[in-house]
Design a protein around this motif. Structure first.
Motif, mmCIF file in Angstrom:
data_model
loop_
_atom_site.group_PDB
_atom_site.id
_atom_site.type_symbol
_atom_site.label_atom_id
_atom_site.label_comp_id
_atom_site.label_asym_id
_atom_site.label_seq_id
_atom_site.Cartn_x
_atom_site.Cartn_y
_atom_site.Cartn_z
ATOM 1 N N GLU A 70 18.278 4.040 -10.044
ATOM 2 C CA GLU A 70 17.798 2.992 -10.960
ATOM 3 C C GLU A 70 16.507 2.363 -10.447
ATOM 4 O O GLU A 70 15.571 2.123 -11.222
ATOM 5 C CB GLU A 70 18.874 1.919 -11.140
ATOM 6 C CG GLU A 70 18.448 0.756 -12.012
ATOM 7 C CD GLU A 70 18.296 1.092 -13.485
ATOM 8 O OE1 GLU A 70 17.515 0.389 -14.169
ATOM 9 O OE2 GLU A 70 18.939 2.040 -13.957
ATOM 10 N N VAL A 71 16.444 2.096 -9.154
ATOM 11 C CA VAL A 71 15.228 1.508 -8.583
ATOM 12 C C VAL A 71 14.060 2.478 -8.774
ATOM 13 O O VAL A 71 12.963 2.069 -9.166
ATOM 14 C CB VAL A 71 15.414 1.157 -7.085
ATOM 15 C CG1 VAL A 71 14.107 0.664 -6.469
ATOM 16 C CG2 VAL A 71 16.507 0.108 -6.914
ATOM 17 N N TYR A 72 14.305 3.753 -8.526
ATOM 18 C CA TYR A 72 13.249 4.751 -8.711
ATOM 19 C C TYR A 72 12.819 4.797 -10.177
ATOM 20 O O TYR A 72 11.617 4.802 -10.457
ATOM 21 C CB TYR A 72 13.742 6.125 -8.255
ATOM 22 C CG TYR A 72 12.700 7.196 -8.385
ATOM 23 C CD1 TYR A 72 11.549 7.187 -7.601
ATOM 24 C CD2 TYR A 72 12.854 8.234 -9.302
ATOM 25 C CE1 TYR A 72 10.585 8.172 -7.719
ATOM 26 C CE2 TYR A 72 11.891 9.222 -9.423
ATOM 27 C CZ TYR A 72 10.763 9.187 -8.635
ATOM 28 O OH TYR A 72 9.806 10.162 -8.766
ATOM 29 N N TRP A 73 13.754 4.817 -11.102
ATOM 30 C CA TRP A 73 13.441 4.829 -12.536
ATOM 31 C C TRP A 73 12.572 3.628 -12.908
ATOM 32 O O TRP A 73 11.581 3.766 -13.616
ATOM 33 C CB TRP A 73 14.730 4.832 -13.344
ATOM 34 C CG TRP A 73 14.545 4.579 -14.811
ATOM 35 C CD1 TRP A 73 14.918 3.466 -15.504
ATOM 36 C CD2 TRP A 73 13.943 5.446 -15.773
ATOM 37 N NE1 TRP A 73 14.580 3.589 -16.835
ATOM 38 C CE2 TRP A 73 13.979 4.801 -17.020
ATOM 39 C CE3 TRP A 73 13.364 6.710 -15.687
ATOM 40 C CZ2 TRP A 73 13.469 5.375 -18.182
ATOM 41 C CZ3 TRP A 73 12.860 7.279 -16.845
ATOM 42 C CH2 TRP A 73 12.909 6.613 -18.069
ATOM 43 N N ARG A 74 12.928 2.473 -12.396
ATOM 44 C CA ARG A 74 12.157 1.263 -12.692
ATOM 45 C C ARG A 74 10.728 1.381 -12.157
ATOM 46 O O ARG A 74 9.773 1.004 -12.834
ATOM 47 C CB ARG A 74 12.831 0.031 -12.095
ATOM 48 C CG ARG A 74 14.085 -0.374 -12.829
ATOM 49 C CD ARG A 74 14.881 -1.416 -12.042
ATOM 50 N NE ARG A 74 16.027 -1.846 -12.817
ATOM 51 C CZ ARG A 74 16.105 -3.019 -13.410
ATOM 52 N NH1 ARG A 74 15.143 -3.905 -13.295
ATOM 53 N NH2 ARG A 74 17.167 -3.325 -14.114
ATOM 54 N N ARG A 75 10.580 1.876 -10.942
ATOM 55 C CA ARG A 75 9.243 2.033 -10.365
ATOM 56 C C ARG A 75 8.430 3.076 -11.141
ATOM 57 O O ARG A 75 7.251 2.889 -11.393
ATOM 58 C CB ARG A 75 9.328 2.455 -8.901
ATOM 59 C CG ARG A 75 9.691 1.332 -7.982
ATOM 60 C CD ARG A 75 9.669 1.802 -6.550
ATOM 61 N NE ARG A 75 9.778 0.677 -5.650
ATOM 62 C CZ ARG A 75 9.293 0.675 -4.423
ATOM 63 N NH1 ARG A 75 8.678 1.726 -3.938
ATOM 64 N NH2 ARG A 75 9.436 -0.384 -3.673
ATOM 65 N N LEU A 76 9.080 4.163 -11.484
ATOM 66 C CA LEU A 76 8.420 5.261 -12.184
ATOM 67 C C LEU A 76 7.867 4.821 -13.532
ATOM 68 O O LEU A 76 6.785 5.234 -13.937
ATOM 69 C CB LEU A 76 9.413 6.409 -12.365
ATOM 70 C CG LEU A 76 8.906 7.711 -12.934
ATOM 71 C CD1 LEU A 76 7.937 8.373 -11.966
ATOM 72 C CD2 LEU A 76 10.080 8.634 -13.219
ATOM 73 N N THR A 77 8.610 3.975 -14.212
ATOM 74 C CA THR A 77 8.223 3.571 -15.566
ATOM 75 C C THR A 77 7.468 2.245 -15.615
ATOM 76 O O THR A 77 7.071 1.811 -16.691
ATOM 77 C CB THR A 77 9.466 3.489 -16.478
ATOM 78 O OG1 THR A 77 10.390 2.551 -15.934
ATOM 79 C CG2 THR A 77 10.128 4.852 -16.624
ATOM 80 N N ALA A 78 7.242 1.630 -14.479
ATOM 81 C CA ALA A 78 6.607 0.309 -14.453
ATOM 82 C C ALA A 78 5.090 0.356 -14.618
ATOM 83 O O ALA A 78 4.489 -0.625 -15.050
ATOM 84 C CB ALA A 78 6.952 -0.417 -13.149
ATOM 85 N N GLY A 79 4.474 1.444 -14.276
ATOM 86 C CA GLY A 79 3.021 1.515 -14.319
ATOM 87 C C GLY A 79 2.542 2.652 -15.180
ATOM 88 O O GLY A 79 3.313 3.270 -15.916
ATOM 89 N N ALA A 101 3.340 11.038 -7.461
ATOM 90 C CA ALA A 101 3.544 11.266 -6.025
ATOM 91 C C ALA A 101 3.556 9.976 -5.226
ATOM 92 O O ALA A 101 4.200 9.894 -4.178
ATOM 93 C CB ALA A 101 2.461 12.196 -5.483
ATOM 94 N N LEU A 102 2.877 8.960 -5.724
ATOM 95 C CA LEU A 102 2.742 7.723 -4.942
ATOM 96 C C LEU A 102 3.738 6.630 -5.336
ATOM 97 O O LEU A 102 3.698 5.533 -4.786
ATOM 98 C CB LEU A 102 1.301 7.200 -5.047
ATOM 99 C CG LEU A 102 0.248 8.138 -4.443
ATOM 100 C CD1 LEU A 102 -1.163 7.632 -4.723
ATOM 101 C CD2 LEU A 102 0.476 8.325 -2.956
ATOM 102 N N VAL A 103 4.664 6.924 -6.246
ATOM 103 C CA VAL A 103 5.648 5.931 -6.684
ATOM 104 C C VAL A 103 6.411 5.340 -5.500
ATOM 105 O O VAL A 103 6.699 4.152 -5.475
ATOM 106 C CB VAL A 103 6.619 6.525 -7.733
ATOM 107 C CG1 VAL A 103 7.824 5.634 -7.960
ATOM 108 C CG2 VAL A 103 5.891 6.777 -9.045
#
Length: 190
Positions: A70-79, A101-103
């Motif tokens: 979930e944390v990864y999903w949030r970071r991936l879709t935040a920017g 690659a830089l998420v």
């Protein structure tokens, strides 16, 4: 046949105080990974770091793998990737691959945890893994646009996945992988 509506965990449809609690747990997971190796990470540890009850953590997350996904999903879709509006396909594709690659580049321990967590058979992780894959595919396909075909998109996804796996197991840093992806892209568009 149209693409079915994306599956979504009921735990992710939150607002207000519940959304704040999930955000606190997400932030606490990253903080905890700075001092605890992923194999030793537990939801109760994260709950303590977030200042919430252990049972509360389990209300929102079925497992530590679910929390990390979930944390990864949030970071991936935040920017959004740089150069997404460029008329140059190479600029768009490099921008997307560097973004992807830089998420996790600022938190390598989190990146390693993501590599492990996304392999979980937890049903909530499976839902997120599907959505993550779809999101990555959409980003890459949009970057390629009319300048490529389905095979180019597939090869870029494969290139990205291999690079991220390499970083996730410690074979290279995330910034190194981003640089390697950038160097490889022009070869696919010759």
């Amino acid at each position: 046949m149209s693409d079915p509506a994306p599956a979504e965990s009921a735990r992710r449809r939150l607002s207000g105080k519940r959304a704040e609690t999930v955000q606190r747990l997400a932030s606490a997971a990253v903080v905890t990974l700075r001092t605890v190796r992923y194999p030793d990470l537990t939801l109760p540890m994260v709950a303590a770091e977030a200042g919430v009850a252990r049972a509360t953590a389990y209300t929102y997350f079925s497992s530590r793998e679910h929390l990390i996904a979930e944390v990864y999903w949030r970071r991936l879709t935040a920017g959004s990737p740089e150069g997404a509006d460029s008329p140059d396909v190479l600029v768009r594709v490099v921008g997307v691959l560097r973004y992807l690659a830089l998420v996790a580049a600022d938190e390598p321990a989190f990146g390693h945890a993501v590599s492990a967590a996304l392999h979980s058979s937890d049903p909530d992780v499976e839902l997120l893994r599907t959505e993550i894959g779809r999101h990555i595919h959409r980003l890459i396909a949009a970057a390629v646009g009319a300048d490529g075909d389905a095979q180019i998109v597939f090869l870029l996804e494969l290139l990205y996945t291999g690079g991220i796996m390499r970083a996730g197991i410690g074979g290279a840093s995330y910034p190194e992988v981003a640089d390697q992806l950038e160097a490889a892209v022009p070869r696919l568009f010759r």
